[in-house]
Every structure is written in C-alpha cells, then in structure tokens.
Design an enzyme around this catalytic site. Structure first.
Site, PDB file in Angstrom:
ATOM      1  N   CYS A 116      -0.205 -44.356-101.232  1.00  0.00           N
ATOM      2  CA  CYS A 116      -1.175 -44.589-100.075  1.00  0.00           C
ATOM      3  C   CYS A 116      -1.303 -43.493 -99.469  1.00  0.00           C
ATOM      4  CB  CYS A 116      -1.043 -46.016 -99.578  1.00  0.00           C
ATOM      5  SG  CYS A 116       0.420 -46.147 -98.728  1.00  0.00           S
ATOM      6  N   GLU A 127      -2.891 -54.662 -96.587  1.00  0.00           N
ATOM      7  CA  GLU A 127      -2.659 -53.101 -96.600  1.00  0.00           C
ATOM      8  C   GLU A 127      -3.246 -52.492 -97.881  1.00  0.00           C
ATOM      9  OE1 GLU A 127      -0.775 -50.748 -94.693  1.00  0.00           O
ATOM     10  OE2 GLU A 127       0.603 -52.406 -93.315  1.00  0.00           O
TER      11      GLU A 127
END
Ligand code: NAD
Length: 486
Positions: A238, A204
């Site tokens: 993020c 990720e």
C-alpha cells in the site's frame, strides 16, 4: 465467535503484564521458526528470500515490545481532576475497557507482518480475535495464528478461512469491532455493513504514493531509494511509490540513472513475481493504457516468461489522464511525471485519489520539511519512504480513498478499547442543584453565571444563597421523611 467470547471474559481481566508475557513467548517462537514462515510466504505469494526475511520474519519480537510500550501508558487508569467548586467531593477516573471480540479482515500482500499492527494490540488490550486471512495467503497467516494460539488461552484466537463471503459472514456474527485492510472497493462494503450493524470499524485501504524529486537531490540515494520503494514486494505494498514527480531540470538524468539501475536488478532475487493472476492483469492494463496515451516505456513493460514474473517497468512522460497515475497499480511499475517545480508537484500529489504516503527528495532538509507540511498525506517522509508501517509508536494512516482508519500508535486504540469514566462521590450532604427547585436556586445560578464572566457585583451573595438553598433542601427531605410533604 462464541468460543472467542468465552475466552475473552477471563483474558479481559488478566493484567497487561501477563498478556504481554504470553505474546512475547509467541513472538520469540516465531522468530526462532522464521525459516518456516519464510518458506510459506515464498511459496504462497512469491516473495523473494530477502524480503521474506526482512518484511515478514524478523519483526514479531520488536513489534510485541513496541506495542507493550505504547499500551502501558495508554491503558493505564487515569485520574481526572474535577473542579472542586462545581463538583465538590467527587473523584473521577478513566479506564480503557476491551471491546470484546475483534474481527480482523486482512489482505495477502504482507500476510504475516501486516497482521502485527492489528492482532498484537487487539490481544494485548484484552480482546479475543477472529482473523479472516486473505484467500491468497491462508497458510502464511494460518501459521501465524496457530503459533499465537498455542501461547494463549484456548479460544482466544480464532481463524475463519475463505473468500469474501466468509468475511461478509463474519460481520453478521456481530463482532464488537472490525479492522479491515484491503482494497477501497471491499473497504467500502465492509464499512457500510459495519455502520448498519453498529460495529466500530477501522478501514485501511489502498495507496498510490508519490515521490517528489527536487533538482537539488542526491541523485544516487534518490534513485536507490525510489527503486527500493517502487519495487519492494514487486510494488505490491500500500505504501509503494507508484509515481515520481520529477523537476524537469533533472528529469533526463533521473530517468537515465533509474534505467541503468533497473537493468541490473535480478528477477526472483531482487524483484519478486506478482502474487496472483488478478494483479498481473491490472499491471498489464495500466501499462497498455499509459502507452496508448503517450507514455514511453524506458524499461520493462512485459511479463517475464509464462508465470507471474513481470519486468520492472519505468514509464516516462506520464500524465494524469492515465490509469497508471490515477489508480492503484500494485505492481513493479513507476510512472514518471515531469513537473516545473515543487508547487506543481504538490498540487498534483494532493489531487491524487489516495492519501497514504508521500516523500520529498532534496538536499535541503529544512525546505523538504516545509514542503512536507503542505502534503495532504498520512505519512510524509523526506529522503526516504514509508519505512514506518510496522513501527508501533508512529501512526500509519491516510486520507481520501485510503480511508480514515489509523494503524499503530495510541491513536489507533479506539478500535480495540472504549473509555469508561468512573466517578465516585464522597459527599454525604445533598447537592445544591437537586430537586425540588426553588427561587434561591435560580438566583444562585445567575450569580454563578456572573462569576464565570468575572463580574463580581453579586459575588457577596453567594455564601448566603448556598446556605439558604441547603437549608431549604434539608428541610424538604426532613419533612418528606416525617410524612409532612406529599
Ligand atoms: P481485497 O479488498 O480484495 O481483500 C481484502 C480482504 O477482504 C480479504 O481477506 C478478502 O477475502 C476480504 N473480503 C472481500 N470481500 C469481502 C466482503 N464483501 N466482506 C468482507 N470481507 C471481504 O484486498 P487485497 O487484494 O487482498 O489487498 C490489496 C489491497 O490492500 C490494496 O488495495 C492495498 O493497497 C491494500 N492494503 C492497504 C494497506 C494500508 O495500510 N492502507 C495495507 C496493506 C494492503
């Protein structure tokens, strides 16, 4: 790794309910001792007090309960029905088998809560873990791991502190799977090495989330929401909003209201300083590049004093030649790009390098939802942004440079468990298709092919062919037993 493997042997066979009980105990203690972890994340990476509480300290118990609800049905043994004509007398089931030892390589931006979505499901589904926290947040992540370990069998939770070299060495120790969260550059290296070693890896990586602001939006809520999601954790998330594509007809009003609101925010109370000098350097570089290419700084644009504080920076009239639009900034900076309408905004958003989260701000919810379907992103929100990163029941994932890893929900479990199909045959007789082959079997195959296509012409032959084939098979094996064959 050896100690983790030994501990996993027993843990992998411990019932889910008992595993959950251990983790609930750990989570309760974490929640009670929340002041400790808040202090650590404030000291280590500079989180402001409210964010230390809301984003790091409040979530463990809810996360464990949420994961237990996801895992109970997902890990349960599942019976599978086999076609009784093709597979007479057979029973099948699928079970989820823990992979073994999971390496978890983590970033610094959510050094405790960011671990829930990998550590909790990994342990609950019967694995041991080796956690490699970021070198920027060893004490916060270490606190979490230590407390967890105290509630679990010895050896099940291991921690490998250090920098990238330690992360790389961890892969060489051959864990059974790896969960990586971090930058695309590191994620690429980790994914390649895992592929070479045959280790399943969920990576990720970063984000560059856009918000699309339509002319009919509720301006107050939109400004407040985008402010929060651009500046929370000083933009070091993020899923932070880094770009606002704003319809030209309300762009002046949007920028003016944002500037007013941002002026009122307090450094150190609302907006955190940056976590480290590396981030500060990236932020300065992106702002300088944008200004040199024609953007205007409506607010901020400079560090606050000598430390890591940086004034929230609103850049207007940005375009896609600028690194502040193209690359992940990971700081308290919002780039405003003025667009003619949603079609232009969606086209631009879908061309961004990352594909984690996006949002649409509009008073027309049905239209917002229709437009959401055209956004090529992992998490799309209407009138809010990326608030589900810690919700165990909803997938958190992305496309493009964000990577192909899935966190949260049953869809994330293939990193932690592999399926095992167990098939039991209760039949005592021989199987039609077993060796030796003969012409009756071939004819039988042709009739079966006809039947699959609903051609019934030769169907009447089926019982006779089956009987003839079975007689031949039994006779063959009888003769073998009595030594007449071979
Ligand atoms: P990073 O890539 O620098 O480091 C991440 C981890 O990898 C650290 O523990 C580091 O020590 C380790 N590492 C470095 N080199 C390695 C190597 N060669 N082999 C194995 N491990 C190695 O990232 P960071 O600066 O800590 O974190 C910020 C990044 O994380 C941002 O890009 C952010 O968007 C991303 N992030 C993504 C998500 C998501 O859900 N997609 C969540 C949080 C953070």
């Amino acid at each position: 790794m050896v100690r983790a493997r030994d501990a996993q042997d027993t843990w992998g066979h411990t019932p889910l309910a008992e595993r959950v009980k251990c983790l609930l105990g750990a989570a309760r203690e974490m929640l009670q001792r929340r002041q400790e972890v808040m202090q650590l994340v404030e000291q280590e990476i500079g989180k402001v007090h409210a964010e230390a509480l809301f984003t790091e300290a409040l979530g463990p118990l809810d996360a464990v309960k949420g994961w237990a609800s996801v895992l109970r049905p997902a890990l349960a043994r599942r019976k599978v029905r086999l076609n009784p004509l093709g597979f007479p007398g057979k029973r099948a089931q699928v079970e989820a088998v823990p992979r073994g030892v999971i390496a978890i390589i983590a970033p610094w931006n959510f050094p405790v809560a960011g671990l829930y979505r990998s550590v909790f499901p990994a342990l609950m589904s019967g694995n041991a873990i080796v956690l490699k926290p970021s070198e920027y947040s060893p004490r916060s992540s270490g606190w979490f791991a230590e407390l967890l370990a105290a509630h679990l069998p010895a050896g099940l939770v291991q921690v490998a502190h250090g920098d990238g070299a330690v992360g790389a060495a961890l892969l060489e120790a051959r864990p059974d799977a790896c969960v990586f969260t971090g930058s695309p550059a590191t994620g690429r290296k980790v994914s390649i090495r895992c592929a070479e070693l045959g280790i399943p890896c969920s990576a990720e990586m970063g984000g560059k989330d856009p918000a699309i602001v339509l002319a009919d939006c509720d301006l107050e809520r939109t400004v407040a929401g985008i402010t929060h999601w651009a500046l929370c954790n000083a933009g070091q998330a993020c899923g932070a909003i880094e770009i606002a594509y704003v319809e030209r007809s309300i762009a002046d009003a949007f920028v003016a209201r944002m500037a007013e609101v941002w002026k009122e925010l307090r450094a150190g109370t609302d907006v955190a300083p940056l976590a480290n000098a590396r981030q500060l350097a990236v932020v300065r570089e992106h702002i300088d590049d944008a200004l040199a290419r024609g953007a205007t700084a409506v607010s901020g644009g400079a560090p606050l004093g000598q430390g890591l504080g940086f004034a929230p920076t609103l850049l207007d009239r940005c375009d896609d030649t600028m690194s502040v639009v193209r690359d992940e900034t990971f700081g308290p900076v919002l780039a405003v790009v003025r667009v003619e309408g949603p079609a232009e905004a969606i086209r631009a958003a879908n061309q961004l390098r990352y594909g984690l989260g996006a949002s649409i701000w509009t008073a027309d919810l049905a239209r917002g939802q229709r437009l959401a379907e055209r956004l090529d992103y992992g998490v799309v929100s209407v009138n809010n942004h990326s608030f589900t990163g810690a919700v165990p029941s909803l997938p958190w994932s992305g496309t493009r440079a964000t990577g192909f890893g899935v966190a949260n929900s049953a869809l994330a479990l293939s990193t932690f468990v592999r399926p095992r199909a167990v098939v039991v045959d209760r039949r005592k007789d021989l199987e039609l298709y077993w060796m030796p082959y003969d012409e009756t079997l071939v004819e039988l195959g042709d009739v079966l092919a006809d039947l699959q296509q609903n051609r019934l012409g030769r169907a009447w032959k089926l019982p006779g062919l089956i009987r003839r084939r079975m007689r031949a098979l039994r006779a063959f094996f009888r003769r073998r037993r009595s030594g007449e064959v071979g």
